[in-house]
Design a protein around this motif. Structure first.
Motif, mmCIF file in Angstrom:
data_model
loop_
_atom_site.group_PDB
_atom_site.id
_atom_site.type_symbol
_atom_site.label_atom_id
_atom_site.label_comp_id
_atom_site.label_asym_id
_atom_site.label_seq_id
_atom_site.Cartn_x
_atom_site.Cartn_y
_atom_site.Cartn_z
ATOM 1 N N GLU A 172 -3.574 0.782 -2.124
ATOM 2 C CA GLU A 172 -4.461 0.271 -0.701
ATOM 3 C C GLU A 172 -5.817 -1.023 -0.919
ATOM 4 O O GLU A 172 -6.204 -1.055 -1.862
ATOM 5 N N ASN A 173 -6.172 -1.508 -0.035
ATOM 6 C CA ASN A 173 -6.523 -2.625 0.452
ATOM 7 C C ASN A 173 -6.957 -3.845 -0.855
ATOM 8 O O ASN A 173 -8.292 -3.571 -1.664
ATOM 9 N N THR A 223 -2.723 5.625 -6.228
ATOM 10 C CA THR A 223 -3.171 5.154 -4.850
ATOM 11 C C THR A 223 -3.401 3.767 -4.818
ATOM 12 O O THR A 223 -3.822 3.641 -5.493
ATOM 13 N N LYS A 260 -5.830 8.653 -7.543
ATOM 14 C CA LYS A 260 -6.380 9.725 -6.860
ATOM 15 C C LYS A 260 -6.102 11.555 -6.620
ATOM 16 O O LYS A 260 -7.196 12.278 -6.259
ATOM 17 N N LYS A 315 -11.814 2.516 -8.006
ATOM 18 C CA LYS A 315 -10.917 1.019 -7.766
ATOM 19 C C LYS A 315 -11.088 0.434 -8.892
ATOM 20 O O LYS A 315 -12.041 -0.398 -9.691
ATOM 21 N N GLU A 370 0.762 -1.057 -0.221
ATOM 22 C CA GLU A 370 -0.025 -0.185 0.084
ATOM 23 C C GLU A 370 1.442 1.140 0.036
ATOM 24 O O GLU A 370 1.700 1.708 0.935
ATOM 25 N N ASP A 371 0.958 1.794 -0.460
ATOM 26 C CA ASP A 371 1.552 3.378 -1.237
ATOM 27 C C ASP A 371 0.814 4.222 -2.309
ATOM 28 O O ASP A 371 -0.357 3.278 -2.873
ATOM 29 N N SER A 372 1.359 5.429 -1.366
ATOM 30 C CA SER A 372 0.919 6.939 -3.545
ATOM 31 C C SER A 372 2.184 6.391 -4.534
ATOM 32 O O SER A 372 3.073 7.032 -4.188
#
Length: 126
Positions: free
Chosen positions: A69-70, A67, A76, A90, A51-53
């Motif tokens: 995540e999950n 981004t 973003k 997403k 998880e990162d941007s």
């Protein structure tokens, strides 16, 4: 509407639903890598598990922030004028791709390379 019209509409909706489900199942395998290309050149390859941007800056001042995540990836931020890439939402499987046309940027997901029969040569032509 006549009875035949209702049958045609129902068949078209059923066909669309089946095609959608097939695309989700056939392209929805285990994805493990986020791949970002700009104008056809790969600029980023990162694991989906981390998880990162990531900020993608181009020479012309274009900026996109991607981004992870999950287990999903999304756009973003972007300084393009229409912002459609942000509204694409997403992405968790290969059935979907995030595209920023003004910046010529594409975000897609790839699965693990199997190294199996699909990767072997079928024919060599001289």
């Amino acid at each position: 509407m006549k009875k035949k019209d209702i049958i045609i509409v129902a068949c078209a909706l059923l066909a669309a639903g089946v095609l959608y489900l097939v695309s989700q199942v056939s392209l929805g395998g285990t994805m493990s890598t986020v791949v970002v290309t700009v104008d056809g050149r790969e600029v980023l390859r990162k694991p989906l598990a981390v998880e990162d941007s990531y900020e993608i800056r181009q020479e012309d001042g274009s900026v996109n922030v991607i981004t992870v995540e999950n287990g999903a990836v999304y756009m973003k931020e972007a300084n393009c004028r229409d912002g459609l890439c942000i509204s694409q939402g997403k992405m968790k499987n290969a059935a979907k791709t995030i595209v920023c046309l003004p910046h010529k940027l594409v975000v897609r997901l790839e699965g693990e390379q199997s190294g199996g029969a699909a990767d072997e040569l079928d024919v060599i032509i001289q």
